[in-house]
Design an enzyme around this catalytic site. Sequence first.
Site, PDB file in Angstrom:
ATOM      1  CG  ASN A 121      -1.803   1.159   1.370  1.00 14.45           C
ATOM      2  OD1 ASN A 121      -1.378   2.281   1.132  1.00 14.45           O
ATOM      3  ND2 ASN A 121      -3.044   0.936   1.746  1.00 14.45           N
ATOM      4  CG  ASP A 123      -3.174   4.577   0.745  1.00 18.48           C
ATOM      5  OD1 ASP A 123      -3.179   4.403  -0.483  1.00 18.48           O
ATOM      6  OD2 ASP A 123      -4.062   4.148   1.515  1.00 18.48           O
ATOM      7  CG  HIS A 124       0.680   6.226   4.883  1.00 16.25           C
ATOM      8  ND1 HIS A 124      -0.308   7.162   5.091  1.00 16.25           N
ATOM      9  CD2 HIS A 124       0.221   5.075   5.416  1.00 16.25           C
ATOM     10  CE1 HIS A 124      -1.310   6.600   5.743  1.00 16.25           C
ATOM     11  NE2 HIS A 124      -1.018   5.326   5.951  1.00 16.25           N
ATOM     12  CG  HIS A 127      -8.423   3.942   1.202  1.00 17.06           C
ATOM     13  ND1 HIS A 127      -8.609   3.890   2.564  1.00 17.06           N
ATOM     14  CD2 HIS A 127      -9.646   4.225   0.674  1.00 17.06           C
ATOM     15  CE1 HIS A 127      -9.874   4.145   2.845  1.00 17.06           C
ATOM     16  NE2 HIS A 127     -10.521   4.358   1.712  1.00 17.06           N
ATOM     17  NE  ARG A 185      -9.608   8.213   4.253  1.00 18.85           N
ATOM     18  CZ  ARG A 185      -9.701   7.330   5.244  1.00 18.85           C
ATOM     19  NH1 ARG A 185      -8.809   6.380   5.378  1.00 18.85           N
ATOM     20  NH2 ARG A 185     -10.678   7.414   6.133  1.00 18.85           N
ATOM     21  NE  ARG A 233      -7.922  11.181   5.401  1.00 21.45           N
ATOM     22  CZ  ARG A 233      -8.362  10.619   6.526  1.00 21.45           C
ATOM     23  NH1 ARG A 233      -7.548   9.873   7.247  1.00 21.45           N
ATOM     24  NH2 ARG A 233      -9.588  10.801   6.935  1.00 21.45           N
ATOM     25  CD  GLU A 280      -7.407  -0.201   1.591  1.00 22.28           C
ATOM     26  OE1 GLU A 280      -7.765   0.743   2.297  1.00 22.28           O
ATOM     27  OE2 GLU A 280      -6.335  -0.785   1.731  1.00 22.28           O
ATOM     28  CB  THR A 327      -9.482   1.601   7.442  1.00 19.00           C
ATOM     29  OG1 THR A 327      -9.058   2.205   6.223  1.00 19.00           O
ATOM     30  CG2 THR A 327     -10.835   0.951   7.249  1.00 19.00           C
ATOM     31  CD  GLU A 332      -7.163  -6.175   3.562  1.00 16.72           C
ATOM     32  OE1 GLU A 332      -7.305  -5.879   2.357  1.00 16.72           O
ATOM     33  OE2 GLU A 332      -6.562  -5.453   4.383  1.00 16.72           O
ATOM     34  CG  HIS A 375      -5.517  -1.727   9.443  1.00 13.43           C
ATOM     35  ND1 HIS A 375      -5.010  -1.052  10.516  1.00 13.43           N
ATOM     36  CD2 HIS A 375      -6.120  -0.797   8.660  1.00 13.43           C
ATOM     37  CE1 HIS A 375      -5.316   0.230  10.397  1.00 13.43           C
ATOM     38  NE2 HIS A 375      -5.981   0.418   9.287  1.00 13.43           N
ATOM     39  N   GLY A 376      -1.996  -2.770  10.064  1.00 14.11           N
ATOM     40  CA  GLY A 376      -1.098  -2.771  11.222  1.00 14.11           C
ATOM     41  C   GLY A 376      -0.043  -3.866  11.193  1.00 14.11           C
TER      42      GLY A 376
HETATM   43  N1  PXP Z   1      -5.973  -3.057   4.444  1.00 15.54           N
HETATM   44  C1  PXP Z   1      -6.913  -2.102   4.545  1.00 15.54           C
HETATM   45  C2  PXP Z   1      -8.313  -2.453   4.209  1.00 15.54           C
HETATM   46  C3  PXP Z   1      -6.577  -0.787   4.948  1.00 15.54           C
HETATM   47  O1  PXP Z   1      -7.533   0.141   5.047  1.00 15.54           O
HETATM   48  C4  PXP Z   1      -5.233  -0.494   5.201  1.00 15.54           C
HETATM   49  C5  PXP Z   1      -4.844   0.901   5.574  1.00 15.54           C
HETATM   50  O2  PXP Z   1      -5.039   1.740   4.494  1.00 15.54           O
HETATM   51  C6  PXP Z   1      -4.286  -1.521   5.057  1.00 15.54           C
HETATM   52  C7  PXP Z   1      -4.680  -2.799   4.706  1.00 15.54           C
HETATM   53  C8  PXP Z   1      -2.842  -1.290   5.310  1.00 15.54           C
HETATM   54  O3  PXP Z   1      -2.653  -1.019   6.663  1.00 15.54           O
HETATM   55  P1  PXP Z   1      -1.253  -0.525   7.174  1.00 15.54           P
HETATM   56  O4  PXP Z   1      -0.981   0.792   6.509  1.00 15.54           O
HETATM   57  O5  PXP Z   1      -1.438  -0.402   8.650  1.00 15.54           O
HETATM   58  O6  PXP Z   1      -0.246  -1.569   6.780  1.00 15.54           O
END
Ligand code: PXP
Length: 241
Positions: free
Chosen positions: A7, A9-10, A43, A45, A49, A70, A101, A151, A191-192
């Site tokens: 991912n 996004d950041h 993602h 959004r 953002r 996403e 999320t 997921e 996630h995480g």
């Molecule tokens: N899966 C989903 C559905 C998410 O919303 C996110 C965060 O955008 C992730 C995975 C990735 O999570 P993380 O950035 O904590 O690895």
Amino acid sequence: MPVLVVNVDHIATLRQARLGKEPDPVTGAHLAELAGAQGIIVHLREDRRHIQDKDVELLKTTLKTNLHLEMAATEEMQKIALHTLPHMVCLVPEKRQELTTEGGLNCLGREQELKEFLAPLKKKGIKTSLFIDAEKEQIEAAAQIGTEYIEIHTGHFADAQNTDDQQKEFQKIVTGIEFAQELKLKVNLGHGLNYHNILAFARIPGISEYSIGHSIISRAVFVGIFQAVKQMVDIIAGFTP
Ligand code: PXP
């Protein structure tokens, strides 16, 4: 063997801090692919953002692997997905004020609505996934909706403050994975997840994909994105099938 979907996004979060052109999540995605990522996820959004519409278009046309999108189950996002045709769409809940999320999508009582929402995407050949908590009822609802993937939200496990809670959350996820497989659902996790806690899943069979962003992009700040992705790819490659 499970695969890593990164991912990015950041990278866009950092770019949007100055509303400029760098760092570019598309360049990051290409480097992640070179380091062994088997897919890229973003993602888009509602509040834009981090990831922008243009990023999604560029990723779709330039990735060598698969683009995963996403998104919230809104009409706007459905239109974008039907236009972009990503490999997979994962539906997530979205709240404007949240940092990220915060929990899984609540599918209970929305089975028909979500089934209808996914129908045009499936018709176009897009694979579908629902981001849900590892709860029996949610998994049953997902099966009823007719998604190919779910997921499972690993955030509660990742955020657990002590070993007991972490073990409980881990067990819930493992039970959820087994139940989903009984219902013929394919299972992704996300996630995480980071370089340490992912090891807990090393011996759990049947996981299709790991969706990981924050820990990889955080490490990339210090070691570069190629190294950061490669280290995670190597960890997952060491998992027993
Ligand atoms: N899966 C989903 C559905 C998410 O919303 C996110 C965060 O955008 C992730 C995975 C990735 O999570 P993380 O950035 O904590 O690895």
